[in-house]
Scaffold this motif. Structure first.
Motif, PDB file in Angstrom:
ATOM      1  N   PHE A  46       0.834  -1.217   0.000  1.00 39.63           N
ATOM      2  CA  PHE A  46       0.000   0.000   0.000  1.00 39.63           C
ATOM      3  C   PHE A  46       0.866   1.263   0.000  1.00 39.63           C
ATOM      4  O   PHE A  46       0.454   2.306  -0.507  1.00 39.63           O
ATOM      5  N   ILE A  47       2.068   1.169   0.517  1.00 40.44           N
ATOM      6  CA  ILE A  47       2.968   2.332   0.515  1.00 40.44           C
ATOM      7  C   ILE A  47       3.517   2.534  -0.907  1.00 40.44           C
ATOM      8  O   ILE A  47       3.562   3.650  -1.438  1.00 40.44           O
ATOM      9  N   ARG A  48       3.892   1.422  -1.537  1.00 40.58           N
ATOM     10  CA  ARG A  48       4.405   1.517  -2.913  1.00 40.58           C
ATOM     11  C   ARG A  48       3.327   2.084  -3.833  1.00 40.58           C
ATOM     12  O   ARG A  48       3.596   2.917  -4.702  1.00 40.58           O
ATOM     13  N   GLU A  49       2.072   1.608  -3.619  1.00 42.21           N
ATOM     14  CA  GLU A  49       0.980   2.088  -4.488  1.00 42.21           C
ATOM     15  C   GLU A  49       0.740   3.577  -4.305  1.00 42.21           C
ATOM     16  O   GLU A  49       0.543   4.305  -5.280  1.00 42.21           O
ATOM     17  N   ALA A  50       0.778   4.040  -3.060  1.00 36.76           N
ATOM     18  CA  ALA A  50       0.520   5.473  -2.801  1.00 36.76           C
ATOM     19  C   ALA A  50       1.563   6.333  -3.515  1.00 36.76           C
ATOM     20  O   ALA A  50       1.234   7.367  -4.114  1.00 36.76           O
ATOM     21  N   ALA A  51       2.822   5.909  -3.455  1.00 41.45           N
ATOM     22  CA  ALA A  51       3.872   6.698  -4.113  1.00 41.45           C
ATOM     23  C   ALA A  51       3.736   6.613  -5.631  1.00 41.45           C
ATOM     24  O   ALA A  51       3.908   7.619  -6.338  1.00 41.45           O
ATOM     25  N   ALA A  52       3.419   5.405  -6.122  1.00 45.37           N
ATOM     26  CA  ALA A  52       3.286   5.242  -7.579  1.00 45.37           C
ATOM     27  C   ALA A  52       2.139   6.099  -8.108  1.00 45.37           C
ATOM     28  O   ALA A  52       2.273   6.787  -9.121  1.00 45.37           O
ATOM     29  N   GLU A  53       1.003   6.083  -7.372  1.00 46.42           N
ATOM     30  CA  GLU A  53      -0.145   6.909  -7.808  1.00 46.42           C
ATOM     31  C   GLU A  53       0.228   8.383  -7.812  1.00 46.42           C
ATOM     32  O   GLU A  53      -0.132   9.128  -8.723  1.00 46.42           O
ATOM     33  N   ALA A  54       0.974   8.799  -6.779  1.00 49.18           N
ATOM     34  CA  ALA A  54       1.366  10.216  -6.696  1.00 49.18           C
ATOM     35  C   ALA A  54       2.282  10.580  -7.861  1.00 49.18           C
ATOM     36  O   ALA A  54       2.144  11.646  -8.464  1.00 49.18           O
ATOM     37  N   GLY A  58       1.509  13.186 -11.201  1.00 48.82           N
ATOM     38  CA  GLY A  58       2.323  14.373 -11.503  1.00 48.82           C
ATOM     39  C   GLY A  58       2.929  15.057 -10.289  1.00 48.82           C
ATOM     40  O   GLY A  58       3.350  16.208 -10.363  1.00 48.82           O
ATOM     41  N   LYS A  59       2.977  14.346  -9.143  1.00 49.92           N
ATOM     42  CA  LYS A  59       3.613  14.968  -7.962  1.00 49.92           C
ATOM     43  C   LYS A  59       5.126  14.841  -8.097  1.00 49.92           C
ATOM     44  O   LYS A  59       5.765  14.006  -7.437  1.00 49.92           O
ATOM     45  N   THR A  60       5.656  15.654  -8.965  1.00 52.05           N
ATOM     46  CA  THR A  60       7.068  15.524  -9.324  1.00 52.05           C
ATOM     47  C   THR A  60       7.814  16.851  -9.185  1.00 52.05           C
ATOM     48  O   THR A  60       8.856  17.040  -9.796  1.00 52.05           O
ATOM     49  N   PHE A  61       7.253  17.751  -8.334  1.00 51.94           N
ATOM     50  CA  PHE A  61       7.860  19.086  -8.236  1.00 51.94           C
ATOM     51  C   PHE A  61       8.603  19.275  -6.912  1.00 51.94           C
ATOM     52  O   PHE A  61       8.489  18.451  -6.013  1.00 51.94           O
ATOM     53  N   ARG A  68       6.380  18.517   3.106  1.00 56.25           N
ATOM     54  CA  ARG A  68       4.992  18.857   2.791  1.00 56.25           C
ATOM     55  C   ARG A  68       4.181  18.997   4.078  1.00 56.25           C
ATOM     56  O   ARG A  68       4.381  18.229   5.019  1.00 56.25           O
ATOM     57  N   SER A  69       3.244  19.924   4.098  1.00 57.82           N
ATOM     58  CA  SER A  69       2.506  20.167   5.350  1.00 57.82           C
ATOM     59  C   SER A  69       1.669  18.954   5.744  1.00 57.82           C
ATOM     60  O   SER A  69       1.520  18.668   6.934  1.00 57.82           O
ATOM     61  N   ASP A 271       8.597  14.847  -3.831  1.00 62.93           N
ATOM     62  CA  ASP A 271       7.158  14.996  -3.604  1.00 62.93           C
ATOM     63  C   ASP A 271       6.437  13.635  -3.517  1.00 62.93           C
ATOM     64  O   ASP A 271       5.810  13.305  -2.516  1.00 62.93           O
ATOM     65  N   PHE A 272       6.561  12.818  -4.564  1.00 67.22           N
ATOM     66  CA  PHE A 272       5.771  11.567  -4.575  1.00 67.22           C
ATOM     67  C   PHE A 272       6.245  10.578  -3.509  1.00 67.22           C
ATOM     68  O   PHE A 272       5.466   9.764  -3.017  1.00 67.22           O
ATOM     69  N   ILE A 273       7.502  10.689  -3.115  1.00 66.48           N
ATOM     70  CA  ILE A 273       8.013   9.827  -2.043  1.00 66.48           C
ATOM     71  C   ILE A 273       7.346  10.210  -0.715  1.00 66.48           C
ATOM     72  O   ILE A 273       7.035   9.354   0.118  1.00 66.48           O
ATOM     73  N   GLN A 274       7.088  11.506  -0.562  1.00 70.61           N
ATOM     74  CA  GLN A 274       6.397  11.955   0.657  1.00 70.61           C
ATOM     75  C   GLN A 274       4.968  11.406   0.703  1.00 70.61           C
ATOM     76  O   GLN A 274       4.426  11.170   1.777  1.00 70.61           O
TER      77      GLN A 274
END
Ligand code: PLP
Length: 386
Positions: A46-54, A58-61, A68-69, A271-274
């Protein structure tokens, strides 16, 4: 013109003996490795999926220097629940790994020439990072007594003088599993308050405790304005070593300067790792409980196996993922570890990698499938029988 070489402090940094050994044995199919500190299972899905979806969304900035807050808020909820004390998100800084958290903590408070004290043997980075910053490191040794690793509190107190800038603690400790007793926290804090000593507490194994839900934490006894920095990581409790995510819990006055340091170290965490880290915090509790109980079983398996072999001393770790043991008669750890690779096909970390206090000892990372630990024990037993 003189040769283009690095600063003397950099040239004199210890080379990682774990790496020397692993490089010698890596890729050999006849060697069973227990040298690194990581589980042989990947990060929960579920952690891998959350990062992959992010990442796909486009959470790549770039993100905020401090993280992140939503991640800082999730860490605040997690830490407040864990330690039973309010730990606000404004005290948290997200870092690109536990080792980066340690480096930034050291950069924030240590100046060249400062005297720092570390409890050892310890994961090499804890003593080498202050050396990168030209500090002088003294160590107080843990000792085996009655089947456990112990810290002589009086000796630590004697080492904490008005000239000391910082105390580096790592509990549960890598490599021994020594865990700071709850009753030692107040006297240590009191001494550090008296002399204005910073405590940099490397808490990456705090959830991997065999004494309870979590190891005793200085965050539970300190005020927010105490000179205490807790460094932590997603690597161990959530099996996220390859993600390079960690965090710092800071006194409020240190947050802004740490944000500036973060700018000049990494600027921010990806970003997506967060997003993966937020998922880990929000849904990872069952996984941590499962990991802790697996580790307990694996620890007991390795301790029992070693206990059956004559001439082996193996103090029981109260946390972490390692047994730090010695084979009577084997003196030089690195030579012994190399011999074990060559003659037994067994890859252990040499104790001297963790400082001179570890000379003569070996470290076994037991976060492995029971069949693998069993095969390792079998190989060691055959080796000892000659
Ligand atoms: C005591 C200790 N602190 C910090 C770390 C580093 O964790 P990270 O993977 O987050 O850099 C390790 C990794 O082995 C460790 O043993």
């Amino acid at each position: 013109m003189s040769a283009p070489i690095a600063r003397p402090e950099v040239l004199s940094l210890r080379r990682s003996e774990i790496r020397i050994l692993a490089n010698a044995g890596m890729g050999r199919s006849d060697v069973l490795p227990f040298w690194f500190g990581e589980s042989d299972l990947p990060t929960p899905m579920f952690i891998r999926e959350a990062a992959a979806e992010a990442a796909l969304a486009g959470k790549t900035f770039y993100t905020h220097n401090l993280g992140r807050s939503d991640l800082r808020a999730a860490l605040s909820v997690y830490l407040t629940g864990l330690h039973g004390r309010p730990i606000g998100s404004e005290r948290i800084a997200v870092t690109n790994s536990g080792v980066s958290a340690l480096m930034i903590a050291a950069q924030a408070v240590i100046s060249p020439g400062d005297r720092v004290v570390a409890v050892a043997p310890v994961w090499p980075n804890v003593v080498e990072i202050p050396r990168v910053l030209s500090a002088k490191v003294e160590t107080v040794a843990l000792e085996p007594a009655q089947g456990r690793w112990t810290l002589d509190l009086d000796r630590l107190m004697d080492a904490l003088t008005p000239e000391t800038k910082a105390l580096f603690l790592n509990s549960p400790n890598n490599p021994t599993g020594w865990t700071l007793p709850a009753e030692d926290r107040a006297p240590i804090l009191e001494r550090c308050r008296r002399y204005g000593i910073w405590v940099i507490s490397d808490d990456v194994y705090e959830r991997l405790s065999f004494l309870g839900e979590h190891a005793p934490s200085l965050l539970e006894v300190a005020d927010e304005d105490d000179r205490l920095i807790s460094t932590n990581s997603f690597s161990k409790a959530w099996r996220m070593t390859g993600w390079r995510m960690g965090w710092l819990t800071l006194p409020p006055a240190l947050v802004e300067p740490v944000g500036v340091l973060l700018e000049y170290n990494t600027s921010c965490a990806p970003d997506f790792i967060q997003s993966g880290a937020v998922a880990a915090l929000e849904h990872g509790e069952a996984e941590i409980q499962a990991l802790r109980s697996e580790l307990l079983t694996q620890r007991d398996q390795v301790l029992e196996g070693l206990g059956r072999m004559g001439g082996v001393e193996a103090p029981s770790p109260d946390g972490g993922m390692y047994v730090f043991f010695r084979i009577l008669g084997l003196g030089d750890s690195l030579a012994a570890a190399k011999d074990l690779i060559e003659r037994a096909g067994l890859g252990l970390a040499p104790g001297s990698a963790f400082g001179p206090e570890g000379m003569g000892w070996l470290r076994w990372c037991f976060a492995a499938r029971p069949e693998k630990n069993a095969e390792g024990l079998e190989r060691l037993s055959r080796y000892l029988k000659g």
